[in-house]
Design an enzyme around this catalytic site. Structure first.
Site, PDB file in Angstrom:
ATOM      1  CE1 TYR A   1      -3.201  -2.947   1.156  1.00 29.30           C
ATOM      2  CE2 TYR A   1      -1.951  -3.018   3.187  1.00 29.30           C
ATOM      3  CZ  TYR A   1      -2.895  -3.565   2.343  1.00 29.30           C
ATOM      4  OH  TYR A   1      -3.527  -4.720   2.702  1.00 29.30           O
TER       5      TYR A   1
ATOM      6  CB  CYS B   1      15.897 -12.123  -3.202  1.00 34.47           C
ATOM      7  SG  CYS B   1      17.414 -12.709  -2.529  1.00 34.47           S
TER       8      CYS B   1
END
Ligand code: LLP
Length: 427
Positions: A322, A349
């Site tokens: 968000y 990652c």
């Protein structure tokens, strides 16, 4: 002495329990629950409050909410099961969700949940079938309505507008037909309606509009023989993540809502139904912090300094999902000037695994404990194990006391669902 949270030294907590660590103050959760009691329940007769458990659900949280006399909003078989295993009074449980399965409805009906909030006509048919086969007390239901009102918040957490997957729309005759089906059925008992317009709202205008829309609906439905006994006006009250947020007190929302209820009921000449609210974030968000340990620090001269911590989008997906902003400080030197502009990165990652972009901190060093604030809601409950990072432990504090509530996930926990036994694999 490091930064103190609810009377506990956070550096000492990080040492004792390891990091990343969710720390939830039972005292602060109880303060919010008691504010609901004094500003809403005690001041307005015929009202009830639920805690929206999707924000944070553990057995301990069930115990706290139950002991304060409130109900629980659940949205899945897993949440129902957790409430049941905690010994939560099931008649105080409200079951929401836009695609409840037959199995979930069977579980809800057999455990006697207090209300099933029916989201659509497909679900109504399914529930009537389940309830008929069960032959116990009739499940009490509410219909979820899409009031056609948009809250001012991130579009992923706005739910009241017409274009929403949730609820029965007010235009057309779908709702009227559903009400007639419920009234004609011996299998369910229709109590009223529910609407939830969105989350992390700082203004009450959308709530006020939705209240008016729902009460007009109550009047309209009177004409086809329904006496509405209950209206559930949802949750969504905003909290402070950073100084950009200016959250209003609870009574700003609930007083206006109750004034509107009284006004509209008088205007429409209808009896005042029982009014239910169901905040989640407002109850737990500010009662929680996350502790991390600072690891590598990468300075790119003239560009940016990345301070990496031992968690990230796995324990808090909200910044990635968000664009949520958080406040933080270095627990080891909380009183130092926060004059070092850095970006706090997680260890996944994934370049997007940034917890806080551009924040002033107290010159972080490897080994420091970093406190991120307002993580009590939608962190533990949304955590995942991407990159097979084990999910954090959770500690409950209570005015200087602390104890483990949820243990840290182990590497073997991560393999617990695999059917092939480790010894059977030869690579
Ligand atoms: N009632 C219903 C029917 C809901 O769908 C929700 C939240 C609530 C109550 C509680 O809303 P609250 O008081 O916590 O704002 N994962 C997102 C939030 C999703 C909210 C979903 N429904 C986030 O991290 O911001």
């Amino acid at each position: 002495m490091g930064y103190s949270f609810d009377g506990c030294d956070t550096v000492a907590l990080a040492r004792e329990y390891g990091t990343p660590l969710y720390v939830i103050s039972e005292r602060m959760v109880r303060e919010r629950l008691s504010e609901i009691r004094t500003t809403f329940l005690d001041r307005h007769g015929n009202t009830f409050a639920l805690y929206a458990s999707k924000a944070l659900l553990t057995l301990d949280i069930c115990r706290i909410v139950a002991s304060e006399g409130m109900g629980l909003d659940v949205v899945s078989g897993g949440e129902i099961h957790t409430a049941h295993r905690a010994g939560f009074p099931m008649e105080r449980v409200y079951f929401h969700g836009n695609n409840k399965s037959r199995e979930e409805l069977e579980l809800a009906v057999s455990l006697g949940v207090g209300r099933i909030v029916v989201d659509n006509v497909h679900e109504l048919d399914l529930l009537i079938g389940v309830a008929t086969a069960h032959a116990g007390p009739r499940p009490r239901i509410l219909f979820r309505i899409t009031p056609g009102v948009a809250g001012h918040t991130h579009k992923y957490i706005s739910t009241g507008q017409v274009d929403s997957k949730f609820g029965i729309p007010l235009d057309g005759d779908v709702l009227e037909r559903a009400v007639r089906t419920a009234l004609d059925s011996d299998a369910v008992e229709l109590f009223g309606f529910h609407a939830h317009i969105g989350s992390q709202l700082h203004a009450n205008d959308a709530f006020r509009q939705a209240t008016g829309v729902l009460l007009d609906l109550v009047k309209q439905m009177e004409a086809i023989g329904l006496t509405t006994r209950e209206l559930n006006l949802g949750g969504g009250y905003g909290v402070r993540y950073t100084t950009d947020d200016d959250p209003k007190p609870l009574r700003y929302f609930t007083d206006a809502m109750m004034e509107d209820v009284a006004h509209h009921c008088a205007r429409l000449d209808i009896p005042v139904p029982r009014i239910v609210i169901e905040p989640g974030r407002w109850i737990v968000a500010e009662a929680g912090i996350t502790l991390y340990t600072v690891g590598s620090i990468k300075e790119i001269p003239g560009v940016r300094t990345y301070v990496s911590v031992d968690g990230g989008m796995t324990d808090n997906p909200r910044p990635a999902l968000y664009g949520a902003r958080y406040a933080a400080l270095v627990a080891d030197r909380p009183d130092d000037p926060a004059d070092s502009l850095v970006t706090v990165a997680g260890k996944c990652c994934e370049s997007g695994d940034i917890l806080i972009r551009d924040i002033g901190l107290q010159r972080p060093r490897p080994g420091d404990t970093l406190v991120v604030f307002t993580t009590g809601a939608y962190n533990h409950s949304m955590a995942n194990t991407y990159n097979l990072l084990p999910r954090p432990a959770m500690v409950l504090t209570d005015g200087g006391a602390h104890r483990l509530s949820v243990r840290r996930e182990t590497y073997d926990d991560l393999l617990a669902r695999e059917v092939t036994l480790p010894g059977e694999v030869t690579c």
